[in-house]
Write a protein that holds these residues in place. Structure first.
Motif, PDB file in Angstrom:
ATOM      1  N   LYS A  75       0.830  -1.219   0.000  1.00 29.08           N
ATOM      2  CA  LYS A  75       0.000   0.000   0.000  1.00 29.08           C
ATOM      3  C   LYS A  75       0.861   1.265   0.000  1.00 29.08           C
ATOM      4  O   LYS A  75       0.628   2.189  -0.780  1.00 29.08           O
ATOM      5  CB  LYS A  75      -0.945   0.017   1.216  1.00 29.08           C
ATOM      6  CG  LYS A  75      -1.840  -1.208   1.325  1.00 29.08           C
ATOM      7  CD  LYS A  75      -2.787  -1.104   2.501  1.00 29.08           C
ATOM      8  CE  LYS A  75      -2.080  -1.059   3.846  1.00 29.08           C
ATOM      9  NZ  LYS A  75      -1.313  -2.301   4.146  1.00 29.08           N
ATOM     10  N   SER A  76       1.829   1.303   0.914  1.00 27.94           N
ATOM     11  CA  SER A  76       2.679   2.496   0.982  1.00 27.94           C
ATOM     12  C   SER A  76       3.521   2.626  -0.286  1.00 27.94           C
ATOM     13  O   SER A  76       3.768   3.738  -0.768  1.00 27.94           O
ATOM     14  CB  SER A  76       3.605   2.437   2.200  1.00 27.94           C
ATOM     15  OG  SER A  76       2.837   2.472   3.387  1.00 27.94           O
ATOM     16  N   THR A  77       3.921   1.491  -0.829  1.00 24.23           N
ATOM     17  CA  THR A  77       4.684   1.508  -2.087  1.00 24.23           C
ATOM     18  C   THR A  77       3.877   2.211  -3.169  1.00 24.23           C
ATOM     19  O   THR A  77       4.379   3.108  -3.858  1.00 24.23           O
ATOM     20  CB  THR A  77       5.007   0.054  -2.511  1.00 24.23           C
ATOM     21  OG1 THR A  77       5.844  -0.540  -1.517  1.00 24.23           O
ATOM     22  CG2 THR A  77       5.679   0.010  -3.866  1.00 24.23           C
ATOM     23  N   LEU A  78       2.605   1.834  -3.296  1.00 20.83           N
ATOM     24  CA  LEU A  78       1.759   2.424  -4.335  1.00 20.83           C
ATOM     25  C   LEU A  78       1.565   3.927  -4.105  1.00 20.83           C
ATOM     26  O   LEU A  78       1.657   4.735  -5.029  1.00 20.83           O
ATOM     27  CB  LEU A  78       0.420   1.690  -4.362  1.00 20.83           C
ATOM     28  CG  LEU A  78      -0.507   2.037  -5.516  1.00 20.83           C
ATOM     29  CD1 LEU A  78      -1.165   0.784  -6.055  1.00 20.83           C
ATOM     30  CD2 LEU A  78      -1.573   3.038  -5.097  1.00 20.83           C
ATOM     31  N   LEU A  79       1.351   4.292  -2.840  1.00 20.92           N
ATOM     32  CA  LEU A  79       1.154   5.710  -2.516  1.00 20.92           C
ATOM     33  C   LEU A  79       2.430   6.518  -2.807  1.00 20.92           C
ATOM     34  O   LEU A  79       2.368   7.628  -3.338  1.00 20.92           O
ATOM     35  CB  LEU A  79       0.766   5.838  -1.040  1.00 20.92           C
ATOM     36  CG  LEU A  79      -0.204   6.950  -0.685  1.00 20.92           C
ATOM     37  CD1 LEU A  79      -1.516   6.778  -1.417  1.00 20.92           C
ATOM     38  CD2 LEU A  79      -0.453   6.969   0.820  1.00 20.92           C
ATOM     39  N   ASN A  80       3.577   5.926  -2.456  1.00 19.72           N
ATOM     40  CA  ASN A  80       4.851   6.612  -2.709  1.00 19.72           C
ATOM     41  C   ASN A  80       5.123   6.816  -4.197  1.00 19.72           C
ATOM     42  O   ASN A  80       5.763   7.802  -4.585  1.00 19.72           O
ATOM     43  CB  ASN A  80       6.016   5.827  -2.084  1.00 19.72           C
ATOM     44  CG  ASN A  80       5.993   5.909  -0.565  1.00 19.72           C
ATOM     45  OD1 ASN A  80       5.318   6.759   0.005  1.00 19.72           O
ATOM     46  ND2 ASN A  80       6.733   5.023   0.084  1.00 19.72           N
ATOM     47  N   LEU A  81       4.632   5.900  -5.015  1.00 17.03           N
ATOM     48  CA  LEU A  81       4.805   6.055  -6.465  1.00 17.03           C
ATOM     49  C   LEU A  81       3.977   7.238  -6.959  1.00 17.03           C
ATOM     50  O   LEU A  81       4.449   8.052  -7.748  1.00 17.03           O
ATOM     51  CB  LEU A  81       4.397   4.777  -7.202  1.00 17.03           C
ATOM     52  CG  LEU A  81       5.265   3.541  -6.939  1.00 17.03           C
ATOM     53  CD1 LEU A  81       4.682   2.330  -7.658  1.00 17.03           C
ATOM     54  CD2 LEU A  81       6.711   3.778  -7.362  1.00 17.03           C
ATOM     55  N   ILE A  82       2.736   7.340  -6.461  1.00 19.27           N
ATOM     56  CA  ILE A  82       1.883   8.466  -6.851  1.00 19.27           C
ATOM     57  C   ILE A  82       2.490   9.780  -6.351  1.00 19.27           C
ATOM     58  O   ILE A  82       2.463  10.800  -7.036  1.00 19.27           O
ATOM     59  CB  ILE A  82       0.452   8.289  -6.298  1.00 19.27           C
ATOM     60  CG1 ILE A  82      -0.206   7.056  -6.940  1.00 19.27           C
ATOM     61  CG2 ILE A  82      -0.393   9.537  -6.548  1.00 19.27           C
ATOM     62  CD1 ILE A  82      -1.572   6.714  -6.368  1.00 19.27           C
ATOM     63  N   ALA A  83       3.067   9.740  -5.144  1.00 16.95           N
ATOM     64  CA  ALA A  83       3.665  10.946  -4.555  1.00 16.95           C
ATOM     65  C   ALA A  83       5.019  11.283  -5.179  1.00 16.95           C
ATOM     66  O   ALA A  83       5.650  12.276  -4.797  1.00 16.95           O
ATOM     67  CB  ALA A  83       3.821  10.765  -3.050  1.00 16.95           C
ATOM     68  N   MET A  84       5.478  10.449  -6.126  1.00 13.62           N
ATOM     69  CA  MET A  84       6.766  10.658  -6.812  1.00 13.62           C
ATOM     70  C   MET A  84       7.949  10.578  -5.857  1.00 13.62           C
ATOM     71  O   MET A  84       8.982  11.193  -6.080  1.00 13.62           O
ATOM     72  CB  MET A  84       6.785  12.008  -7.550  1.00 13.62           C
ATOM     73  CG  MET A  84       5.697  12.158  -8.592  1.00 13.62           C
ATOM     74  SD  MET A  84       5.609  13.818  -9.271  1.00 13.62           S
ATOM     75  CE  MET A  84       4.810  14.698  -7.924  1.00 13.62           C
ATOM     76  N   LEU A  85       7.775   9.834  -4.768  1.00 15.49           N
ATOM     77  CA  LEU A  85       8.879   9.634  -3.839  1.00 15.49           C
ATOM     78  C   LEU A  85       9.712   8.427  -4.275  1.00 15.49           C
ATOM     79  O   LEU A  85      10.814   8.200  -3.770  1.00 15.49           O
ATOM     80  CB  LEU A  85       8.354   9.419  -2.413  1.00 15.49           C
ATOM     81  CG  LEU A  85       7.548  10.598  -1.860  1.00 15.49           C
ATOM     82  CD1 LEU A  85       6.847  10.236  -0.555  1.00 15.49           C
ATOM     83  CD2 LEU A  85       8.456  11.812  -1.653  1.00 15.49           C
ATOM     84  N   ASP A  86       9.172   7.649  -5.194  1.00 15.14           N
ATOM     85  CA  ASP A  86       9.869   6.490  -5.735  1.00 15.14           C
ATOM     86  C   ASP A  86       9.376   6.296  -7.170  1.00 15.14           C
ATOM     87  O   ASP A  86       8.350   6.870  -7.547  1.00 15.14           O
ATOM     88  CB  ASP A  86       9.535   5.262  -4.859  1.00 15.14           C
ATOM     89  CG  ASP A  86      10.551   4.135  -5.037  1.00 15.14           C
ATOM     90  OD1 ASP A  86      11.511   4.303  -5.838  1.00 15.14           O
ATOM     91  OD2 ASP A  86      10.372   3.092  -4.394  1.00 15.14           O
ATOM     92  N   LYS A  87      10.141   5.516  -7.940  1.00 14.99           N
ATOM     93  CA  LYS A  87       9.755   5.295  -9.350  1.00 14.99           C
ATOM     94  C   LYS A  87       9.316   3.857  -9.568  1.00 14.99           C
ATOM     95  O   LYS A  87       9.899   2.939  -8.992  1.00 14.99           O
ATOM     96  CB  LYS A  87      10.963   5.576 -10.253  1.00 14.99           C
ATOM     97  CG  LYS A  87      11.301   7.042 -10.325  1.00 14.99           C
ATOM     98  CD  LYS A  87      11.933   7.374 -11.669  1.00 14.99           C
ATOM     99  CE  LYS A  87      12.082   8.870 -11.773  1.00 14.99           C
ATOM    100  NZ  LYS A  87      11.652   9.459 -12.979  1.00 14.99           N
ATOM    101  N   PRO A  88       8.315   3.648 -10.423  1.00 12.26           N
ATOM    102  CA  PRO A  88       7.940   2.268 -10.741  1.00 12.26           C
ATOM    103  C   PRO A  88       9.034   1.599 -11.570  1.00 12.26           C
ATOM    104  O   PRO A  88       9.791   2.284 -12.266  1.00 12.26           O
ATOM    105  CB  PRO A  88       6.656   2.427 -11.553  1.00 12.26           C
ATOM    106  CG  PRO A  88       6.701   3.809 -12.103  1.00 12.26           C
ATOM    107  CD  PRO A  88       7.495   4.636 -11.130  1.00 12.26           C
TER     108      PRO A  88
END
Ligand code: ADP
Ligand code: MG
Length: 221
Positions: free
Chosen positions: A44-57
Motif C-alpha cells: 500500500k505504501s509503495t503504491l502511494l509513494n509512487l503516486i507521490a513521486m517519492l519512488d519510481k515504478p
C-alpha cells in the motif's frame, strides 16, 4: 485525475528481488473518496509513494491530470508539483510541538511566503477544531492532532489528498470521524482522496474500494 497504467514495482535486483506490484492499473476519479485496502506488507505504501513521486515504478506510467509524472526528471519539478497538487496525511501527525495548531496548519503557506492565519483558522473550524486553535499539540488528544494534520494537508488547496494509514493510532470513534471527514470533503469540496489502510471498516465510507492482494488490485466497491 490520477491514472496508473501497468505499474510494476520490484525492489532490489537479481536473486534478492521482491515484486510488490505487478501490472497494476487504476484510475482515481476526481472528487471521489477511494480506499485501498490490504494487509500489512501488501504494498500500500509503495503504491502511494509512487503516486507521490517519492519512488519510481520499475515499469508503467502514472498520469496526474494528463501529465506523465513518471517521466519528470528533476526533483525540483517533482516537489513543485507535489506542493501545488498534493496534500499528505500519515499515521503520525507530524505537528511541530513548539507551535500552536493554528501555526502548524498555516506552516505550508508560510513556507511559500504566503501566511494567512484566517484561512488556517477556517480550515480548523471546518474540522471542528476552531475553538482550540491556539493550543499546543501536547494539549490535544490523538484524534484532534490527526484532524489538525488533515487541516494542514489542505492548507495549500491541493486537489488531491493522499493518506497512508491515517487512523493507525486512533480508537474506533476517532477513526470513524476521520473517515467521515474524508467522505465529506470529497463530496462537498470536490477533493480527490486516496486513503490506504488495513482497516476494512473504511470501506463503508468510501465511494470506491480496491483491495491489494498478491501484487494485484481488485475492485471491491
Ligand atoms: N525500499 C524498500 N526496499 C526493499 N523492500 C521494500 C522497500 N519498501 C518496502 N519494501 C517491501 O515491500 C513490501 C511492501 O511494503 P509496503 O508498501 O510498505 O507495504 P504496506 O504499506 O502495505 O504495509 C514489504 O515486503 C516491504 O518489506
Ligand atoms: Mg504502509
Amino acid at each position: 485525475m490520477i491514472k496508473l497504467e501497468h505499474i510494476t514495482k520490484i525492489y532490489g535486483q537479481g536473486d534478492e528481488n521482491l515484486c510488490v506490484l505487478e501490472d497494476v492499473t487504476l484510475t482515481l476519479p476526481r472528487g471521489k473518496f477511494t480506499v485501498l485496502l490490504g494487509p500489512s506488507g501488501s504494498g500500500k505504501s509503495t503504491l502511494l509513494n509512487l503516486i507521490a513521486m517519492l519512488d519510481k515504478p520499475t515499469s508503467g506510467t502514472i498520469y496526474l491530470d494528463g501529465q506523465n509524472i513518471t517521466a519528470l526528471k528533476s526533483e525540483t519539478a517533482r516537489s513543485a508539483l507535489r506542493l501545488k497538487k498534493m496534500g499528505f496525511v500519515f499515521q503520525f501527525d507530524g505537528l511541530l510541538p513548539e507551535f500552536s495548531l493554528l501555526e502548524n496548519v498555516d506552516m505550508p503557506a508560510l513556507m511559500r511566503g504566503r501566511p494567512d492565519p484566517k484561512k488556517a483558522q477556517q480550515l480548523l473550524e471546518n474540522l471542528g477544531l476552531g475553538a482550540i486553535s491556539h493550543k499546543l499539540p501536547a494539549d490535544l488528544s490523538g484524534g484532534e492532532k490527526q484532524r489538525a494534520s488533515i487541516a494542514r494537508a489542505l492548507r495549500n488547496d491541493p486537489p488531491l489528498l493522499l493518506a497512508d494509514e491515517p487512523t493507525g493510532n486512533l480508537d474506533t470513534a476517532r477513526k470513524q470521524q476521520v473517515f467521515e471527514d474524508f467522505a465529506r470533503m470529497s463530496r462537498e469540496q470536490g477533493l480527490t482522496v486516496l486513503m490506504v489502510t488495513h482497516d476494512v471498516h473504511a470501506a463503508d465510507y468510501a465511494d470506491e474500494v480496491y483491495t491489494l492482494e498478491n501484487r494485484k488490485l481488485v475492485k471491491t466497491k
